[in-house]
Write a protein that holds these residues in place. Structure first.
Motif, PDB file in Angstrom:
ATOM      1  N   LEU A   1       6.098  13.780 -11.860  1.00  0.00           N
ATOM      2  CA  LEU A   1       6.653  13.749 -13.213  1.00  0.00           C
ATOM      3  C   LEU A   1       5.636  14.219 -14.247  1.00  0.00           C
ATOM      4  N   GLY A   2       4.363  14.008 -13.974  1.00  0.00           N
ATOM      5  CA  GLY A   2       3.313  14.376 -14.916  1.00  0.00           C
ATOM      6  C   GLY A   2       3.136  15.869 -15.090  1.00  0.00           C
ATOM      7  N   GLY A   3       3.596  16.644 -14.136  1.00  0.00           N
ATOM      8  CA  GLY A   3       3.455  18.099 -14.229  1.00  0.00           C
ATOM      9  C   GLY A   3       4.396  18.742 -15.231  1.00  0.00           C
TER      10      GLY A   3
ATOM     11  N   ILE B   1       0.841  -1.203   0.000  1.00  0.00           N
ATOM     12  CA  ILE B   1       0.000   0.000   0.000  1.00  0.00           C
ATOM     13  C   ILE B   1       0.878   1.257   0.000  1.00  0.00           C
ATOM     14  N   ASP B   2       1.884   1.274   0.874  1.00  0.00           N
ATOM     15  CA  ASP B   2       2.799   2.419   0.916  1.00  0.00           C
ATOM     16  C   ASP B   2       3.549   2.563  -0.406  1.00  0.00           C
ATOM     17  N   ALA B   3       4.003   1.450  -0.966  1.00  0.00           N
ATOM     18  CA  ALA B   3       4.743   1.482  -2.226  1.00  0.00           C
ATOM     19  C   ALA B   3       3.864   2.047  -3.346  1.00  0.00           C
ATOM     20  N   SER B   4       2.611   1.630  -3.389  1.00  0.00           N
ATOM     21  CA  SER B   4       1.688   2.132  -4.414  1.00  0.00           C
ATOM     22  C   SER B   4       1.491   3.639  -4.292  1.00  0.00           C
ATOM     23  N   LYS B   5       1.378   4.122  -3.069  1.00  0.00           N
ATOM     24  CA  LYS B   5       1.193   5.559  -2.843  1.00  0.00           C
ATOM     25  C   LYS B   5       2.428   6.331  -3.302  1.00  0.00           C
ATOM     26  N   VAL B   6       3.612   5.808  -3.023  1.00  0.00           N
ATOM     27  CA  VAL B   6       4.855   6.459  -3.438  1.00  0.00           C
ATOM     28  C   VAL B   6       4.921   6.534  -4.964  1.00  0.00           C
ATOM     29  N   ILE B   7       4.580   5.446  -5.628  1.00  0.00           N
ATOM     30  CA  ILE B   7       4.596   5.414  -7.097  1.00  0.00           C
ATOM     31  C   ILE B   7       3.592   6.419  -7.660  1.00  0.00           C
ATOM     32  N   GLU B   8       2.429   6.491  -7.048  1.00  0.00           N
ATOM     33  CA  GLU B   8       1.403   7.461  -7.471  1.00  0.00           C
ATOM     34  C   GLU B   8       1.926   8.896  -7.354  1.00  0.00           C
ATOM     35  N   ILE B   9       2.603   9.203  -6.254  1.00  0.00           N
ATOM     36  CA  ILE B   9       3.146  10.550  -6.052  1.00  0.00           C
ATOM     37  C   ILE B   9       4.253  10.842  -7.068  1.00  0.00           C
ATOM     38  N   ILE B  10       5.113   9.873  -7.327  1.00  0.00           N
ATOM     39  CA  ILE B  10       6.180  10.058  -8.317  1.00  0.00           C
ATOM     40  C   ILE B  10       5.582  10.332  -9.691  1.00  0.00           C
TER      41      ILE B  10
ATOM     42  N   LYS C   1      15.632  12.698 -12.666  1.00  0.00           N
ATOM     43  CA  LYS C   1      16.862  13.084 -11.971  1.00  0.00           C
ATOM     44  C   LYS C   1      16.605  14.078 -10.843  1.00  0.00           C
ATOM     45  N   ASP C   2      15.445  14.709 -10.847  1.00  0.00           N
ATOM     46  CA  ASP C   2      15.097  15.683  -9.807  1.00  0.00           C
ATOM     47  C   ASP C   2      14.528  15.019  -8.553  1.00  0.00           C
ATOM     48  N   ILE C   3      14.248  13.724  -8.624  1.00  0.00           N
ATOM     49  CA  ILE C   3      13.552  13.044  -7.529  1.00  0.00           C
ATOM     50  C   ILE C   3      14.498  12.080  -6.827  1.00  0.00           C
ATOM     51  N   GLY C   4      14.477  12.115  -5.513  1.00  0.00           N
ATOM     52  CA  GLY C   4      15.206  11.162  -4.683  1.00  0.00           C
ATOM     53  C   GLY C   4      14.241  10.576  -3.676  1.00  0.00           C
ATOM     54  N   LEU C   5      14.407   9.328  -3.333  1.00  0.00           N
ATOM     55  CA  LEU C   5      13.486   8.652  -2.426  1.00  0.00           C
ATOM     56  C   LEU C   5      14.261   7.917  -1.354  1.00  0.00           C
ATOM     57  N   ILE C   6      13.841   8.086  -0.114  1.00  0.00           N
ATOM     58  CA  ILE C   6      14.387   7.316   1.000  1.00  0.00           C
ATOM     59  C   ILE C   6      13.233   6.540   1.596  1.00  0.00           C
ATOM     60  N   ALA C   7      13.368   5.234   1.632  1.00  0.00           N
ATOM     61  CA  ALA C   7      12.314   4.365   2.160  1.00  0.00           C
ATOM     62  C   ALA C   7      12.801   3.713   3.459  1.00  0.00           C
ATOM     63  N   PRO C   8      11.867   3.273   4.308  1.00  0.00           N
ATOM     64  CA  PRO C   8      12.285   2.711   5.593  1.00  0.00           C
ATOM     65  C   PRO C   8      12.976   1.350   5.488  1.00  0.00           C
ATOM     66  N   PHE C   9      12.676   0.600   4.452  1.00  0.00           N
ATOM     67  CA  PHE C   9      13.220  -0.752   4.337  1.00  0.00           C
ATOM     68  C   PHE C   9      13.883  -0.954   2.977  1.00  0.00           C
ATOM     69  N   GLN C  10      14.968  -1.715   2.974  1.00  0.00           N
ATOM     70  CA  GLN C  10      15.665  -2.010   1.721  1.00  0.00           C
ATOM     71  C   GLN C  10      14.745  -2.737   0.742  1.00  0.00           C
ATOM     72  N   LEU C  11      13.940  -3.651   1.245  1.00  0.00           N
ATOM     73  CA  LEU C  11      13.031  -4.380   0.358  1.00  0.00           C
ATOM     74  C   LEU C  11      11.979  -3.443  -0.232  1.00  0.00           C
ATOM     75  N   GLN C  12      11.564  -2.447   0.519  1.00  0.00           N
ATOM     76  CA  GLN C  12      10.624  -1.445  -0.007  1.00  0.00           C
ATOM     77  C   GLN C  12      11.249  -0.730  -1.196  1.00  0.00           C
ATOM     78  N   VAL C  13      12.531  -0.377  -1.073  1.00  0.00           N
ATOM     79  CA  VAL C  13      13.244   0.269  -2.174  1.00  0.00           C
ATOM     80  C   VAL C  13      13.241  -0.641  -3.398  1.00  0.00           C
ATOM     81  N   LEU C  14      13.576  -1.913  -3.210  1.00  0.00           N
ATOM     82  CA  LEU C  14      13.630  -2.857  -4.337  1.00  0.00           C
ATOM     83  C   LEU C  14      12.274  -3.013  -5.015  1.00  0.00           C
ATOM     84  N   LYS C  15      11.218  -3.123  -4.235  1.00  0.00           N
ATOM     85  CA  LYS C  15       9.874  -3.295  -4.802  1.00  0.00           C
ATOM     86  C   LYS C  15       9.431  -2.048  -5.584  1.00  0.00           C
TER      87      LYS C  15
END
Length: 192
Positions: free
Chosen positions: A151-153, A138-147, A159-173
């Motif tokens: 980008l849609g704007g 659910i969190d991953a889907s929300k992050v993708i939606e925001i990204i 290259k302007d976007i950086g993401l820090i997630a709480p878990f390494q597996l979250q980053v991979l997914k």
């Protein structure tokens, strides 16, 4: 922080950077570097002065007022202490705690302002099998939606976007999902 990004781009659409500083000394250093290089810099400091206080070893530094975090020192100033909406945005909705867990800290530290958005169900978190980490679809889907929204704007690139997630597996997914959407090229990090 995820909630802050869309709000920042809606209200200040010429923003160019989002920097995460893990400590007081790094925050001071980065702020000095950013402000000295650009004349029209808007700096957004994200944090919670009620969370994880400083560890200070120098009694002299403590006497000089450095026993408080950068954010705590800011909140002693007129602009921040008055909670002026031009300077302070409070994120009071909590998406990860059950309302019964959130009740006590809300009462003790946050003037009863914290709101549990739902009864958090830890069954949303999944483990990664061979990777000792977690992810939340659910969190991953929300992050993708925001990204995608950012980008849609047309004002930002990957290259302007950086993401820090709480878990390494979250980053991979999230990376896998973005690759399937042909949105590779975003910088990622994890706190694990």
């Amino acid at each position: 922080m995820v909630e802050t990004i869309p709000k920042l781009f809606k209200t200040r659409n010429n923003t160019k950077r989002l920097v995460c500083a893990p400590s007081n000394s790094v925050a001071d250093y980065l702020l000095k570097k950013i402000v000295s290089k650009e004349s029209k810099t808007v700096v957004v400091i994200v944090g919670d002065p009620m969370q994880l206080g400083l560890v200070i070893y120098s009694k002299q530094a403590d006497k000089l007022g450095l026993g408080k975090s950068y954010l705590e020192r800011l909140f002693e100033s007129e602009y921040y202490n008055s909670m002026n909406e031009n300077y302070v945005t409070k994120l009071v909705t909590n998406y990860r705690c059950h309302h019964k867990i959130l009740y006590l800290p809300s009462m003790l530290f946050y003037n009863e302002e914290l709101i549990a958005s739902k009864d958090y169900d830890r069954s949303c978190e999944e483990s990664g099998g061979s990777i000792p980490s977690l992810f939340n679809r659910i969190d991953a889907s929300k992050v993708i939606e925001i990204i995608q929204e950012l980008l849609g704007g047309g004002k930002l690139t990957k290259k302007d976007i950086g993401l820090i997630a709480p878990f390494q597996l979250q980053v991979l997914k999230i990376q896998e999902a973005l690759q399937r959407l042909h949105l590779s090229g975003i910088t990622f990090g994890s706190v694990e």
